[in-house]
Scaffold this motif. Sequence first.
Motif, PDB file in Angstrom:
ATOM      1  N   GLN A   1      -8.725  -4.949   2.189  1.00 39.39           N
ATOM      2  CA  GLN A   1      -8.778  -5.888   1.060  1.00 39.39           C
ATOM      3  C   GLN A   1     -10.104  -5.786   0.318  1.00 39.39           C
ATOM      4  OE1 GLN A   1      -7.704  -9.534   3.197  1.00 39.39           O
ATOM      5  NE2 GLN A   1      -5.921  -9.611   1.874  1.00 39.39           N
TER       6      GLN A   1
ATOM      7  N   ARG B   1      -8.317  -0.958 -11.499  1.00 37.96           N
ATOM      8  CA  ARG B   1      -8.063  -1.130 -10.061  1.00 37.96           C
ATOM      9  C   ARG B   1      -7.859   0.234  -9.397  1.00 37.96           C
ATOM     10  NH1 ARG B   1      -5.223  -3.267  -5.847  1.00 37.96           N
ATOM     11  NH2 ARG B   1      -5.864  -5.411  -5.766  1.00 37.96           N
TER      12      ARG B   1
ATOM     13  N   MET C   1     -10.178   2.088  -6.545  1.00 39.26           N
ATOM     14  CA  MET C   1      -9.607   2.567  -5.294  1.00 39.26           C
ATOM     15  C   MET C   1      -9.837   4.067  -5.141  1.00 39.26           C
ATOM     16  SD  MET C   1      -5.772   2.273  -3.736  1.00 39.26           S
ATOM     17  CE  MET C   1      -5.756   0.507  -3.816  1.00 39.26           C
TER      18      MET C   1
ATOM     19  N   VAL D   1      -8.342   3.012   2.581  1.00 39.60           N
ATOM     20  CA  VAL D   1      -8.270   1.660   2.032  1.00 39.60           C
ATOM     21  C   VAL D   1      -6.957   1.006   2.431  1.00 39.60           C
ATOM     22  CG1 VAL D   1      -8.307   0.302  -0.093  1.00 39.60           C
ATOM     23  CG2 VAL D   1      -9.675   2.380   0.064  1.00 39.60           C
TER      24      VAL D   1
ATOM     25  N   THR E   1      -4.739  -2.062   1.559  1.00 40.81           N
ATOM     26  CA  THR E   1      -4.610  -3.070   0.505  1.00 40.81           C
ATOM     27  C   THR E   1      -3.560  -4.108   0.890  1.00 40.81           C
ATOM     28  OG1 THR E   1      -2.904  -1.835  -0.647  1.00 40.81           O
ATOM     29  CG2 THR E   1      -5.189  -1.381  -1.262  1.00 40.81           C
TER      30      THR E   1
ATOM     31  N   PRO F   1      -1.109  -5.582  -1.511  1.00 37.98           N
ATOM     32  CA  PRO F   1      -0.612  -5.724  -2.880  1.00 37.98           C
ATOM     33  C   PRO F   1       0.094  -7.057  -3.088  1.00 37.98           C
ATOM     34  CG  PRO F   1       0.578  -3.988  -1.711  1.00 37.98           C
ATOM     35  CD  PRO F   1      -0.474  -4.506  -0.793  1.00 37.98           C
TER      36      PRO F   1
ATOM     37  N   TRP G   1       1.311  -3.154  -8.131  1.00 34.95           N
ATOM     38  CA  TRP G   1       0.164  -2.696  -7.351  1.00 34.95           C
ATOM     39  C   TRP G   1       0.584  -1.701  -6.272  1.00 34.95           C
ATOM     40  CZ3 TRP G   1      -3.128  -7.711  -6.355  1.00 34.95           C
ATOM     41  CH2 TRP G   1      -3.573  -8.201  -7.577  1.00 34.95           C
TER      42      TRP G   1
ATOM     43  N   ASN H   1      -1.044   1.919  -6.053  1.00 31.63           N
ATOM     44  CA  ASN H   1      -1.688   2.410  -4.833  1.00 31.63           C
ATOM     45  C   ASN H   1      -1.219   3.819  -4.478  1.00 31.63           C
ATOM     46  OD1 ASN H   1      -2.888  -0.084  -4.704  1.00 31.63           O
ATOM     47  ND2 ASN H   1      -1.653  -0.828  -3.015  1.00 31.63           N
TER      48      ASN H   1
END
Length: 101
Positions: free
Chosen positions: A5, A33, A37, A47, A49, A51, A56, A60
């Motif tokens: 996060q 974004r 990333m 990473v 995440t 979402p 998102w 990603n």
Amino acid sequence: MQGYQVFGKEETLPVYEDKKVKEIALKYGKSVRQIAMKFLVQNGISVITRPMEKQWIYDNLNLFDFKLTQEEMVYLAHFDMLEYNTRPSQDYKRTVSMLEK
């Protein structure tokens, strides 16, 4: 290294308001974004995440069709996104102490 996060609340991160970062995003046809990333991933940081929106999830997955230039990576590094977002964490002090050993 792994970031969980790492984006926090977007409105709290200076990277999302930066004019040059927005220009980089426009250059690649990506969101700010995704640029943030990609910076982390390109630095070898995996990473994780969470979402909050369906878009998102797609964002990603669409990080691997471009590569940031060295100049862009240097510019993005001055935001120190990873430390900024881990600092409020309860685990920050523990993580720092583990890294110092």
